[in-house]
Design a protein around this motif. Structure first.
Motif, short mmCIF file in Angstrom:
data_model
loop_
_atom_site.label_atom_id
_atom_site.label_comp_id
_atom_site.label_asym_id
_atom_site.label_seq_id
_atom_site.Cartn_x
_atom_site.Cartn_y
_atom_site.Cartn_z
N ASP A 140 -23.69 14.63 -29.35
CA ASP A 140 -23.90 13.30 -29.49
C ASP A 140 -22.95 12.53 -30.81
OD1 ASP A 140 -25.47 12.86 -27.40
OD2 ASP A 140 -27.39 12.73 -28.61
N LYS A 141 -22.74 13.36 -31.79
CA LYS A 141 -21.99 13.00 -32.78
C LYS A 141 -20.69 13.01 -32.34
CE LYS A 141 -25.52 14.91 -36.30
NZ LYS A 141 -25.49 15.69 -37.36
N HIS A 167 -29.11 5.50 -28.71
CA HIS A 167 -29.48 6.57 -29.47
C HIS A 167 -29.88 5.75 -31.02
CE1 HIS A 167 -26.86 8.69 -26.99
NE2 HIS A 167 -27.28 9.57 -27.32
N PRO A 210 -28.34 9.44 -36.85
CA PRO A 210 -27.65 10.57 -36.61
C PRO A 210 -28.14 11.78 -37.22
CG PRO A 210 -26.06 9.01 -37.18
CD PRO A 210 -27.39 8.29 -37.57
N TRP A 256 -29.25 13.09 -34.24
CA TRP A 256 -28.33 13.52 -32.96
C TRP A 256 -27.94 15.11 -32.64
CZ3 TRP A 256 -24.53 8.96 -33.46
CH2 TRP A 256 -25.11 7.75 -33.42
N SER A 257 -27.61 15.22 -31.58
CA SER A 257 -27.07 16.49 -31.36
C SER A 257 -25.88 16.51 -31.80
CB SER A 257 -27.09 16.92 -29.75
OG SER A 257 -26.12 16.07 -29.00
N GLU A 263 -19.91 9.90 -30.30
CA GLU A 263 -19.79 8.71 -31.08
C GLU A 263 -18.50 8.65 -32.04
OE1 GLU A 263 -21.75 6.24 -34.72
OE2 GLU A 263 -21.44 8.46 -35.06
#
Length: 94
Positions: free
Chosen positions: A47-48, A30, A34, A43-44, A51
């Motif tokens: 994804d957040k 990635h 973000p 980021w989706s 993380e």
């Protein structure tokens, strides 16, 4: 100084290495920021969230390794040396 670490501490260190590698891989996969910046999509939300989970796991493991009761038996240079040896417990020849 003995560096015969307790099994649970060794496992925590291994888990810490794995968590570090997992976060590093996630971030490599990635490379975009973000949040949307200069035309990037960001980021989706999944994804957040992933993380955050990876970072929280890493922080939790760091705390568990750092506060393990084994360290209470050492001080000064012996403590520093043992901590460094634990970081490399699975290295070839180490």
């Amino acid at each position: 100084m003995s560096t015969d670490f307790p099994d649970d501490l060794v496992q925590l260190q291994r888990d810490l290495h794995q968590a570090t590698a997992g976060l590093r891989t996630f971030l490599a996969d990635h490379p975009e920021p973000p949040e949307p910046i200069d035309g990037t999509a960001g980021w989706s939300s999944d994804d957040k969230a992933r993380e955050r989970e990876l970072r929280q796991r890493l922080h939790d493991l760091i705390a568990q390794v750092h506060t393990h009761p084994y360290w209470d038996s050492l001080s000064g240079p012996d403590l520093v040396t043992a901590r460094m040896k634990l970081k490399h417990v699975d290295d070839a020849g180490g």
